[in-house]
Design an enzyme around this catalytic site. Structure first.
Site, PDB file in Angstrom:
ATOM      1  N   GLU A   1      46.159  62.149  -5.942  1.00 49.86           N
ATOM      2  CA  GLU A   1      46.997  60.957  -6.130  1.00 49.86           C
ATOM      3  C   GLU A   1      48.101  61.233  -7.160  1.00 49.86           C
ATOM      4  OE1 GLU A   1      44.615  57.428  -6.834  1.00 49.86           O
ATOM      5  OE2 GLU A   1      43.092  58.073  -5.403  1.00 49.86           O
TER       6      GLU A   1
ATOM      7  N   GLU B   1      35.924  57.027  -8.087  1.00 51.50           N
ATOM      8  CA  GLU B   1      35.838  56.460  -9.454  1.00 51.50           C
ATOM      9  C   GLU B   1      34.433  55.950  -9.793  1.00 51.50           C
ATOM     10  OE1 GLU B   1      38.967  53.534  -9.824  1.00 51.50           O
ATOM     11  OE2 GLU B   1      40.526  55.030  -9.629  1.00 51.50           O
TER      12      GLU B   1
HETATM   13  C1  XIL Z   1      46.124  51.478  -5.584  1.00 50.35           C
HETATM   14  C2  XIL Z   1      47.264  51.164  -4.637  1.00 50.35           C
HETATM   15  O1  XIL Z   1      48.299  52.086  -4.847  1.00 50.35           O
HETATM   16  C3  XIL Z   1      47.755  49.742  -4.873  1.00 50.35           C
HETATM   17  O2  XIL Z   1      48.720  49.386  -3.895  1.00 50.35           O
HETATM   18  C4  XIL Z   1      46.571  48.779  -4.825  1.00 50.35           C
HETATM   19  O3  XIL Z   1      47.032  47.489  -5.177  1.00 50.35           O
HETATM   20  C5  XIL Z   1      45.458  49.193  -5.770  1.00 50.35           C
HETATM   21  O4  XIL Z   1      45.084  50.525  -5.471  1.00 50.35           O
HETATM   22  N1  XIL Z   1      43.197  55.017  -7.776  1.00 50.35           N
HETATM   23  C6  XIL Z   1      42.911  54.987  -6.433  1.00 50.35           C
HETATM   24  C7  XIL Z   1      43.834  54.322  -5.489  1.00 50.35           C
HETATM   25  O5  XIL Z   1      41.928  55.629  -6.006  1.00 50.35           O
HETATM   26  O6  XIL Z   1      43.188  53.786  -4.366  1.00 50.35           O
HETATM   27  C8  XIL Z   1      44.642  53.254  -6.188  1.00 50.35           C
HETATM   28  O7  XIL Z   1      45.605  52.742  -5.269  1.00 50.35           O
HETATM   29  C9  XIL Z   1      45.301  53.818  -7.422  1.00 50.35           C
HETATM   30  C10 XIL Z   1      44.271  54.294  -8.394  1.00 50.35           C
END
Ligand code: XIL
Length: 356
Positions: free
Chosen positions: A270, A165
């Site tokens: 994801e 990101e």
């Molecule tokens: C999220 C997790 O799922 C949560 O448990 C945590 O509180 C915050 O992070 N993009 C990403 C992930 O790259 O690492 C994130 O994961 C979701 C959004």
């Protein structure tokens, strides 16, 4: 007699057409399996890796969760256990227990590990936020952190999200402590340091928004491309794809197929498909289940539409609905329900793996 001959001739002709069609199908792309979908018993038999983000405590304590991962997943990612503030207690001091558990679990069960994530503007530990030093001193702590983590799992973690990101919606670089202290070189340095620590690991640039923003998508491609042109070891593009049933199937498909122009490996990293983006639903129903199935199918199919060597796989962000990060807001975003039963979304994935 004549009818008998013509019957035999007709049968021969039909068989010939059938054989030549099959042959043509086989020759056009022999990496795409034939139907029926029912031949696939679990997602582990999919034509490219299918994985899930896992919560290490749930993996330890919930047998159904663990068994679902073992049965269905050929790749896993730590949902949180490898993020900097979870792992890096202070300079050179680490909490490895959870990450080790995950990596050992994967090795025992022959599951690939995708590491997530070395550098992210979120989850910065407090010792980093309060660190003071020259640019070189900042580079030194940055390098030490990346290389300590990557070398611990050298040969055990197949690939890493190196930076996560890093761009804003307008395509500019996102502000973060590393950008402030090291400058924009922080991006390529992360790849170079990681590569030094494990030259065999595949290194990804992970970001979101490929499926809904042309600017974000193009910026991500340009970033990966310019790094690669500079000789920076970048091997893949990760697209998060936290999406919902309102997103058009064309948008989902295009995100994957457009990224393939980079020639890099493509990881849908994801994936989840929320069915309740407007927060109006009180229960999961057939209508949204079908739309969700179509979304999962579109993504699985799009991955089949890119060259085989670029298909790094699809990772879902969680295993079953209650373990989704979107929970307790009910969004029913994953292919397994609260009892670990396969939802229509699961069949959507299976259907996407085939030509039809
Ligand atoms: C999220 C997790 O799922 C949560 O448990 C945590 O509180 C915050 O992070 N993009 C990403 C992930 O790259 O690492 C994130 O994961 C979701 C959004």
């Amino acid at each position: 007699m004549q009818t008998r001959y013509s019957n035999i001739l007709a049968i021969l002709l039909v068989s010939l057409i059938f054989i030549s069609c099959k042959q043509e199908k086989f020759e056009s792309d022999n990496s795409i399996p034939e139907s029926p979908t029912a031949q696939i018993a679990t997602l582990r038999e999919a034509p490219y890796p299918i994985g899930a983000a896992v919560n290490v405590n749930t993996l330890r304590n919930n047998e159904n969760y663990r068994n679902t991962v073992i049965k269905e997943m050929s790749s896993i990612t730590a949902e949180n256990a490898m993020k900097m503030n979870f792992i890096s207690v202070s300079r050179g001091v680490y909490f490895w227990d959870d990450a080790d558990y995950l990596v050992n679990f994967a090795a025992t069960n022959n599951i690939r590990v995708h590491g997530h994530t070395l550098i992210w503007y979120k989850h910065t530990p407090s010792w980093v936020s309060s660190f003071t030093g020259t640019t070189d001193e900042w580079k030194a702590i940055y390098k030490q952190y990346i290389q300590d983590v990557v070398s611990r799992y050298k040969g055990k973690i197949a690939s890493w999200d190196v930076v996560n990101e890093i761009i804003n919606d307008d395509g500019s670089l996102r502000d973060c402590i590393w950008l402030q202290k090291i400058g924009k070189e922080y991006i390529e340095l992360a790849f170079r340091y990681a590569h030094e620590a494990d030259p065999a690991a595949l290194l990804f640039y992970n970001d979101y928004g490929h499926e809904y923003s042309h600017i974000r998508r193009m910026k991500a491609f340009n970033m990966a491309d310019s790094l690669a042109k500079k000789g920076v070891p970048v091997h893949g593009i990760g697209m998060q794809m936290h999406t919902n049933i309102n997103r058009s199937l064309d948008d989902l498909r295009y995100a994957v197929t457009a990224a393939a122009v980079t020639k890099l490996k493509i990881h849908v990293s994801e994936l989840d498909v929320a069915v309740n983006p407007d927060k109006t639903l009180t229960s999961f129903n057939d209508a949204v289940a079908l739309r969700q199935k179509n979304s999962y199918r579109a993504v699985a199919k799009a991955m089949m539409d890119i060259p085989e060597e670029q298909r790094y796989g699809i990772t879902m962000w969680g295993v079953h609905d209650p373990s989704s990060w979107l929970s307790p807001n009910p969004d029913w975003a994953l292919p397994f329900n609260s009892s670990f039963q396969r939802k229509p979304a699961y069949d959507g994935l299976l259907q996407g793996f085939y030509k039809q």
